[in-house]
Design an enzyme around this catalytic site. Structure first.
Site: not given
Length: 611
Positions: A67, A163, A321, A323, A325, A397, A435
């Site tokens: 990304r 995202s 958001d 995309d 998710d 995380t 998510k």
């Protein structure tokens, strides 16, 4: 003009052999005229620093995939790096999962610049390898790809998305054959395979392969719509009452893909269509009405949604958001609009997922029931589990950890009701092991109906939850830093705070009871001083447990130039603190962390969030 050996590429050498080698390969390999000419222009301008930046540092493929900014060069997203990445992924899949030649891969894309084109390039490379593809014909939410891997029994999923990143960015997200994001060692294996597949095959540029090999191409859109929306009903408990919801919901897609899919899911739940934020419901890769297309940014990002809701006397806002998710939620209260934090949404949505599920499943043994949250997220689910009798698991995380842990539990016959991360990411149920802002929007809508029909609100229910399970008050934010050496120095200072190789024993006036460092593998709270969670030297993460019950984690971001902090105060209920006292202590600790741990007076390159 000089010519490179054994090629027909002509350019004036820079005198730096490493740079010249990369220029030669780029001009030979890149068939996109725009990005090729951009590199050629830098050569003609003799802009050596920029050529070094773009060509000598390749994007690192990790568990989050790729990304970054779109543009020419090995360090950015473009046609050539997309081809190289996919050639490597195809090679790794064929070696690791030979069944991919029959099971295939799922490929989706969002509404960003280049996403459609790159999804076709990805599909082309796979069909050239005689690997079947489920290639979405139009843009879709990221969770549809995660869902599609399991629904179609595919061996891999690829989503072209960045995202909630700025409009200049795009990305490449990979799911394994269980429908969860990849974890190590797959990231390292894929990265190595990419490095071994850098020279693009001529066929990789020819997207006509998708027509020529059409027997290997299926469009999963309609089947996914049908199956996803049938499965999402497992989260619905009030379908016959939802059309009578006393609150009209407002929805924004933040210029992303979510509107069509969120409305469809809410219709399955029985809701009337939400009120759309018209300026933001259609996909627009330039995100013209927001500085950052991220509803997590709060009131600034939700300004148009609040104006739309106010005009229509709507009391609740749902925001995906780009995309779809992630999910943000805001509620109109007496003092204005309250934008709930990710941890607060996790609290009331987790409470609802358990409460509603338990009413329909009263005889299931709760020892088989699980909820999950990441280590930087609120531990409110742990408090639920302790009081109600089910299980809670803390992970590292990232939803990649929760998704893979959920998959393990499901294979053991367990029930996974909910998982969340404080960055407004929610997994309701276990049909999508990532998510999913679409199903979460429908679930929150139903919770709103339940609460408002009972004469209460989200805010009031949140207070009831805290009074029942104990206060869990959080404060999460970040500082910016664009200098890797400064970030490293800051964390090393925390590991040698007194000059004698020890961590700090206090932060300002607040005493520290325990320290856990997942970068070096240390935990003062365990007998052997080793953490229970996996460690990684590639990222910085230190957690401080204060004597008053507050827990604060400092960590670096894997995708942005941020040093994040996550502080949650969860004092023992026996201390008898009220809301104001808990908040005062939390604010004091956060201010002390900013002053003494980030230490901008020591590290001037560490900048406040709004700088």
């Amino acid at each position: 003009m000089s010519s490179s050996n054994n090629t027909d590429v002509d350019f004036e050498p820079t005198g730096d052999n490493a740079v010249d080698n990369e220029i030669r390969k780029w001009l030979l390999w890149d068939k996109n005229e725009k990005t090729r000419l951009e590199i050629k222009a830098l050569v003609d301008e003799k802009n050596i620093p920029e050529l070094k930046r773009l060509l000598l540092h390749r994007m690192e493929f990790g568990t989050a995939g790729l990304r970054t900014r779109m543009g020419p060069g090995n360090s950015q997203m473009n046609d050539l790096t997309m081809i190289q990445t996919t050639q490597g992924l195809a090679k790794y899949l064929k070696a690791s999962l030979p069944t991919v030649s029959s099971k295939g891969v799922v490929i989706g894309f969002d509404g960003r610049h280049n996403s459609y084109k790159w999804s076709r390039i990805v599909g082309t490379i796979f069909v050239n390898e005689r690997i079947p593809v489920y290639l979405f014909s139009r843009l879709c939410p990221t969770p549809y790809v995660a869902y599609g891997v399991r629904a179609f029994d595919a061996d891999c999923g690829i989503m072209i998305t960045a995202s909630h990143n700025p409009k200049e960015d795009n990305g490449y997200k990979v799911y394994w054959n269980n429908g969860a994001q990849i974890v190590s060692p797959h990231d390292k294996g894929i990265s190595q395979a990419i490095d071994e597949s850098l020279e693009p095959l001529a066929s990789s540029w020819d997207v006509s392969s998708l027509e020529r090999l059409s027997s290997l191409v299926k469009d999963p859109m309609e089947e996914t719509l049908k199956r996803y929306n049938a499965d999402v009903l497992s989260l619905c408990y009030l379908r016959e009452k939802n059309a009578e919801c006393p609150v009209r919901l407002t929805y924004t897609a933040m210029h992303g893909v979510g509107y069509e899919f969120a409305v469809r899911a809410m219709k399955e739940f029985g809701f009337l269509d939400p009120i759309p934020v018209l300026e933001q419901v259609q996909p627009d890769p330039d995100f013209p009405t927001v500085k950052y297309p991220n509803p997590e940014e709060g009131e600034g990002a939700l300004k148009l949604a609040m104006e739309t809701a106010d005009r229509n006397k709507s009391k609740v806002i749902l925001a995906n958001d780009p995309d779809a998710d992630r999910l943000a939620v805001a509620e109109k209260i007496d003092s204005g609009w309250r934008v709930f934090t990710g941890n607060e949404i996790g609290a009331f949505l987790g409470w609802w997922c358990f409460t509603a599920w338990r009413q329909k499943n009263p005889s299931v043994n709760l020892s088989d029931v699980y909820m999950l949250a990441s280590t930087v997220s609120s531990k409110i689910l742990e408090a639920f589990a302790r009081k109600e009798g089910f299980n809670f698991i803390e992970t590292l995380t990232g939803f990649k950890w929760m998704g893979n842990e959920a998959d393990r539990l499901l294979k053991e016959g367990k029930y996974v009701l909910f998982a969340f991360e404080e960055a407004i990411g929610y997994m309701c149920g276990s049909k999508v092991l990532d998510k999913d802002g679409v199903s979460a929007a429908a679930a929150v809508g139903e919770l709103v109906n339940h609460l408002y029909s009972s004469g209460t609100t989200l805010s009031k229910q949140l207070e009831v939850i805290y009074q029942t399970y104990g206060y869990h008050m959080s404060s999460n934010s970040y500082f910016k830093c664009y200098d890797a050496d400064t970030i490293k120095a800051m964390f090393e200072r925390l590991r040698n705070y007194d000059g004698e190789g020890k961590y700090p024993s206090k932060c300002g006036d607040y005493a520290i009871a325990h320290v856990r460092d997942l970068t070096v593998g240390y935990d003062s709270e365990t007998i052997d001083k080793k953490p229970k969670l996996p460690c990684s030297k590639s990222s910085q993460m230190i957690t401080f447990k204060f004597e008053n019950g507050c827990v604060a984690t400092l960590r670096t971001s894997g995708t942005e130039p941020k040093i994040k902090y996550y502080a949650e105060h969860r004092p023992d209920p026996e201390h008898g603190l009220d809301y104001g006292q808990v908040k005062e202590q939390l604010n004091g600790i956060v201010e002390s962390i900013a002053k003494y741990f980030y230490s901008p007076d020591v590290f001037p390159k560490i900048l406040p969030r709004d700088t």
